[in-house]
Structure formats: structure tokens, C-alpha cells
Design a protein around this motif. Structure first.
Motif, PDB file in Angstrom:
ATOM      1  N   MET B   1       0.846  -1.201   0.000  1.00 26.64           N
ATOM      2  CA  MET B   1       0.000   0.000   0.000  1.00 26.64           C
ATOM      3  C   MET B   1       0.875   1.242   0.000  1.00 26.64           C
ATOM      4  SD  MET B   1      -3.079   0.568   2.660  1.00 26.64           S
ATOM      5  CE  MET B   1      -3.293   2.243   3.205  1.00 26.64           C
ATOM      6  N   TYR B   2       0.434   2.219  -0.757  1.00 29.69           N
ATOM      7  CA  TYR B   2       1.125   3.501  -0.772  1.00 29.69           C
ATOM      8  C   TYR B   2       0.093   4.590  -0.638  1.00 29.69           C
ATOM      9  CZ  TYR B   2       4.030   7.410  -2.172  1.00 29.69           C
ATOM     10  OH  TYR B   2       4.690   8.600  -2.185  1.00 29.69           O
ATOM     11  N   PRO B   3       0.274   5.632   0.125  1.00 25.84           N
ATOM     12  CA  PRO B   3       1.391   5.850   1.049  1.00 25.84           C
ATOM     13  C   PRO B   3       1.411   4.821   2.183  1.00 25.84           C
ATOM     14  CG  PRO B   3      -0.151   7.726   1.007  1.00 25.84           C
ATOM     15  CD  PRO B   3      -0.732   6.670   0.173  1.00 25.84           C
ATOM     16  N   ARG B   4       2.543   4.763   2.854  1.00 27.56           N
ATOM     17  CA  ARG B   4       2.726   3.809   3.946  1.00 27.56           C
ATOM     18  C   ARG B   4       1.572   3.943   4.944  1.00 27.56           C
ATOM     19  NH1 ARG B   4       7.464   1.523   6.072  1.00 27.56           N
ATOM     20  NH2 ARG B   4       8.814   2.791   4.778  1.00 27.56           N
ATOM     21  N   PRO B   5       0.916   2.813   5.255  1.00 30.25           N
ATOM     22  CA  PRO B   5      -0.234   2.899   6.153  1.00 30.25           C
ATOM     23  C   PRO B   5       0.166   3.395   7.548  1.00 30.25           C
ATOM     24  CG  PRO B   5       0.233   0.620   5.524  1.00 30.25           C
ATOM     25  CD  PRO B   5       1.192   1.465   4.788  1.00 30.25           C
TER      26      PRO B   5
END
Lengths: 290, 283
Positions: B1-5
Motif C-alpha cells: 500500500m502507498y502511502p505507507r499505512p
């Protein structure tokens, strides 16, 4: 006989209504318009053949160049929509309580009728009372009367039109972010990429397809603009906020110069063809690969 | 996932982030709040410049009732419904048929037809304005809801056909082969195989086309002139000309016009978004 031909008969019957309707109303009408542009016509009497005279007149008409210039302003300013849409998409792409609801609220401008957006922003821009005036007065300044200033009016209208366009790009990017490859992101993280570097070298390349669509559709949307101008200024003051689409409407409906109007539409069409062709060729190529 | 969760465990970070998003959202929707607030004020408040303070009197109900009593809004509304509902139904029917043929039959010109359907979608409305207007005059439907129905069905069928084509093309090939092996006619395949499977696509398409047609403004002003025929968008624009200083009424009218697509969107959001991305991303 019936049985033998059945294999093509039914499909033909199925597709015919759509083909006829689309062919007559959309395709044939568009071609006819090009024909009309070579005539002088008030919409009622006989058409008089004038060849390319309408086009010649067009290129001597300063109002045409004002409209054209405004089309360029729309096109350039609208290119803010994809990056801003991406920014909001990145902002809300988190699994936090309430985020789903927040996301759908961000979409809202997209489903509003553009007339409604036009009215809303007319109110925002209203001198003394509007939202903008309020923001200015918070700093002790007075807001400019955006919609009655020939130099600012187009920028003000584009600003309003960007609102739903950004929401549209945001939806596209959210879908794109969902399909990112976890492995590549993970590999990027291992290599120490983060923030801006990660976005530029790992994420954006994967979003290339979405970016292409966002830019193409935004460009076509910018060139098509009509509703907001019609509702907010009717091309005024003194024709300063007109664009080709609005100019065409005005020449035809208010001045009964249908041939001249058709010529304006033809010019707009040629400009748009660049983007439509670009979009179509990409789509068709993707189709061949499938 | 982006941005970092943001990690589940970091309560504080999650809260701060959430608050930040809502602040941005508040700014994003400020124009909407402004128009909504204005629709709840009395004309006196607005005349006195009391636009953001506490209203001296709540005008909410009066304004909304006023729109229906003082303006032809009831008629505009009815016209919009009369135009949108049959258009959507016809678009769904025609595009399912055409999409089925385009995706499951090979014939010369298949791709060309497909290309024309896509390309037609992006034509500027102005290029067909004059001939379409004449066509409606000649058909005797100019300045009736039918002119709008005919145009919107024709135009939306382009987009809807490519949408249905892509959807049906993605259905498992085995189903169609099995049906053919059983000796099903194209009609039987359509009824027993295609229809039951395309329901989700139809839902997405229905809400998309509803929104497009309900919100259309250009054709509403080109093909209608009488107040008794105008749909809500053209109606709102003419109210704006007439009541340019009665912002309490205008705002209420704007909210009224915006309600159907917004409500529909909130109830069927999943379909709307999937439809929009599928329509745009895949073709």
C-alpha cells in the motif's frame, strides 16, 4: 432459410437500433455540421454556398481569438486537476475510521450538475458577501470582483470548474492506487525509497495508464467547457470569458448565423481531434493486446 | 500500500491524521456549506449583510417551499424525471444488445463500430448542435421532453455500449460455448446467459447515465425554450437570471436540483465509482 441465416440475423437485429440511432443523431449530425459550415444560413431560409468564407471571416474576428485564447487558458489551468486529484487520493488512501465517509464526501462535487456548481461559485465570488470576500476581509483586504473583471474572469470560472474535475481525477487515481504492485513497493522500501522518491520512481510509473486517461479526459473536458460560462457570465463582460463552445452557441442561437457557428464548431472539433485521436489510439492498442 | 499505512497501534497519529483530512475536507466543501447556509437564511438577513452570523430568523422551510410556490420548479422537476427515467431504461436496453453483439460476434467492421461508439462520446456537443436541433424540429418534437429523450438515448448509447461490451467480453467464454453446444439461439443466450450476469453492470450504468442526463445543461437549453418543458438544470439557470439578488431562494433551488444525483450517489456509491473507473480506465 430462416434457420440457416439465424446466425447473423439475430445479432444484426440486436445491434441495429443502437447503430441507427447513434449513426443518425450523433455521427451524421456531426458530419452535416461540417457541410453547413460552408454555407451562409439563418436557420430557416435557404442555405447559400459560400465555400470557406466563414472560416476566412473567423480568422479576422478578434472575438474568435479571445475565445481561442481562453480555451488555451482552460486547457493549461485544467492540467492542475490530475496532480491535485492524485494529491487528494494519496491523502485519503488510508484505512482510518471514518475515511470511507470522508472519501465519498470528497467525491460530491463530481455528481453536482455543472449549473449548480456555476451558481455555487457565483455566490462564492460575489463581492462583499461571498465566501471569497469573507476570506479576504479576514486579512483586512477587499476581494476583487472576479466575475466582472475582464482580465480575471476566465481564471475565476476555471477555478470553479476545477472543483469537480479534481474529484474525477481523484477517483481515477484511487482506483489506480488500489492496483499498485505490493512487491514493487516493498522492494522500493527495502532499497530505502520513501516519500517523494518512492512516488516518482516506483508509484508514478505504475500509474502511467491512469495518468494518461486523466490528462486526456481533462483536456477534452477543458475544451468542451460551456455550462459554467453560460451560467456564470454568459461570456461577459464584453465577451472576455467566452470560449469556442460558447461562441458557437451565441453566434447560432442569438445571431442566427448557423453557418458561422458551424465553422466555429469545426475549428473546436479539429483541436479536440488531437486529444480524441490520441486517446482512441491508446485504447485501441490496448484492445489489440488483449 | 502507498502511502505507507498509519499503523493501527499509533492511536495519536491516526487521530491527528484523521483530523487533518477533515480540515481539508471542510475547506473542499466550503462552497457547498456556504450555499446550504444561505438557503436557510431570510431575504432580510441577506439584504442586511448578515450572511455568516447567527440568522435572526430561520428561513429554511420558507425558502424551500418558496422555490416550489414562486417558481416553476415543480414543473422543472417533473420534466427532468420524465426525461431521465425513460432515457436510462432505453440506454440500458440498447447498449446491452449492442454490447453483446460487439463482444461475442466477429464480423467485418466490428472494431470500427466500436471505435465510432467511443469516439462519438468525446465529440464536442457544439458540432452536432445545429443538425440535431433541426432534426428535432423536423420530427416535430422540438421543445418537448421527447427531443431530450431521443438525443440522450442516442448519445449515451455510445458510452454505454462500450461499457457493456467490455463487461460482457470479460464474462467466462465457457458459458457461451456451452450454451451454443446446447443449441441455444442468440436470443436464448441473451435471455438466459447474458441478462442474469450483467445485472451489476446495469446497476452501475443506470446510476451513471442517470447522473449524466439529469445534470445535462447544454441540450436542455438548445432543445427546449418553454418553462413547461425545461428540465431542472435549464430551469435553475433561468431562475439565476430572474432572481439574481434573491440568494436565499436561488441557493435553495440549487440544493433542490442537486439532491437526486447526490442521494443516488450516496446510496449506490460502489456502483457509481466502479462504473466510472471501468468506463474511463478500460475504454
Amino acid at each position: 432459410m430462416w434457420k440457416r441465416n439465424r446466425s447473423w440475423l439475430w445479432p444484426t437485429i440486436f445491434i441495429l437500433p443502437a447503430v441507427i440511432l447513434f449513426g443518425v443523431v450523433i455521427v451524421w449530425s456531426s458530419l452535416q455540421s461540417l457541410w453547413i459550415s460552408l454555407h451562409q444560413w439563418d436557420g430557416l431560409g435557404p442555405k447559400v454556398w459560400v465555400g470557406i468564407d466563414n472560416y476566412r471571416e473567423l480568422f479576422r474576428d478578434p472575438q474568435f481569438f479571445t475565445a481561442l485564447k481562453n480555451n488555451v487558458i482552460w486547457l493549461v489551468m485544467f492540467m492542475l486537476a490530475p496532480p491535485l486529484g492524485l494529491a487528494i487520493a494519496l491523502l485519503v488512501n488510508q484505512k482510518i475510521a471514518g475515511m470511507r465517509f470522508a472519501k465519498s464526501l470528497f467525491f460530491t462535487p463530481l455528481v453536482l450538475a455543472s449549473v449548480a456548481v456555476g451558481v455555487v461559485f457565483t455566490w462564492v465570488y460575489t463581492p462583499r458577501f461571498g465566501l471569497l470576500a469573507l476570506a479576504y476581509s479576514a486579512f483586512g483586504a477587499e476581494a476583487p470582483a472576479l466575475l466582472s473583471d475582464p482580465d480575471l474572469v476566465t481564471f475565476a470560472i476555471v477555478g470553479a470548474a476545477l472543483w469537480p474535475q479534481i474529484a474525477f481525477c481523484m477517483i481515477l487515481y484511487l482506483a489506480g492506487l488500489n492496483n499498485l504492485s505490493e512487491e514493487l513497493i516493498g522492494a522500493g522500501r527495502v532499497d530505502g525509497a520513501k516519500g517523494w522518491d518512492m512516488l516518482r520512481h516506483v508509484v508514478l510509473p505504475q500509474l502511467k495508464e491512469v495518468t494518461f486517461i486523466a490528462i486526456a479526459i481533462t483536456a477534452i473536458g477543458a475544451l468542451r467547457s460551456f455550462d459554467m460560462i453560460s451560467v456564470m457570465t454568459q461570456g461577459g463582460p464584453f465577451g472576455s470569458s467566452s470560449v469556442l463552445a460558447y461562441e458557437m452557441y451565441e453566434q447560432s442561437i442569438f445571431s442566427y448565423r448557423f453557418g458561422y457557428g458551424a465553422a466555429i464548431a469545426a475549428v473546436l472539433f479539429v483541436i479536440m481531434l488531437v486529444f480524441i485521436g490520441w486517446y482512441l489510439s491508446r485504447i485501441m492498442r490496448a484492445e489489440d493486446l488483449r | 500500500m502507498y502511502p505507507r499505512p498509519i499503523p493501527e497501534t499509533a492511536k495519536g497519529a491516526r487521530f491527528t491524521y484523521g483530523a487533518f483530512v477533515w480540515v481539508i475536507l471542510l475547506l473542499w466543501l466550503a462552497p457547498l456549506f456556504a450555499i446550504f447556509l444561505t438557503s436557510a437564511r431570510t431575504a432580510e438577513d441577506i439584504a442586511a449583510g448578515n450572511l455568516w452570523g447567527i440568522p435572526t430568523e430561520i428561513g429554511l422551510v420558507d425558502n424551500y417551499i418558496g422555490v416550489f410556490q414562486l417558481t416553476p420548479m415543480t414543473s422543472y422537476y417533473w420534466n427532468s424525471i420524465l426525461m431521465t427515467v425513460p432515457s436510462v431504461i432505453l440506454v440500458l436496453a440498447l447498449s446491452t444488445l449492442a454490447g453483446f453483439v460487439l463482444s461475442k460476434y466477429r464480423f467485418p467492421g466490428n472494431m470500427l463500430l466500436f471505435g465510432i461508439f467511443i469516439g462519438g462520446n468525446f465529440l464536442p456537443a457544439q458540432i452536432m448542435m445545429i443538425p440535431v436541433r433541426n432534426l428535432m424540429v423536423n420530427l416535430g418534437v422540438y421543445d418537448t421532453v421527447w427531443a431530450l429523450v431521443i438525443f440522450h438515448v442516442a448519445f449515451q448509447t455510445g458510452f454505454a455500449t462500450l461499457f457493456m461490451r467490455n463487461f460482457i467480453a470479460a464474462l467466462p467464454r465457457e458459458l457461451f460455448e456451452a450454451a451454443r453446444a446446447e443449441g441455444c439461439s442468440p436470443m436464448q443466450i441473451l435471455v438466459h446467459v447474458v441478462f442474469p450476469l450483467v445485472r451489476p453492470a446495469l446497476a452501475a450504468l443506470a446510476i451513471l447515465t442517470f447522473t449524466f442526463i439529469w445534470n445535462d445543461y447544454f441540450w436542455a437549453v438548445v432543445l427546449t425554450i418553454s418553462d413547461s418543458v425545461k428540465p431542472v438544470t435549464a430551469g435553475l439557470a433561468s431562475l439565476r437570471g430572474q432572481y439574481y439578488s434573491a440568494w436565499n431562494l436561488l441557493s435553495a433551488a440549487t440544493v433542490i436540483v442537486a439532491i437526486p444525483p447526490v442521494v443516488l450517489f450516496f446510496f449506490m456509491q460502489r456502483h457509481f465509482v466502479s462504473g466510472l473507473t471501468m468506463g474511463a480506465v478500460k475504454g
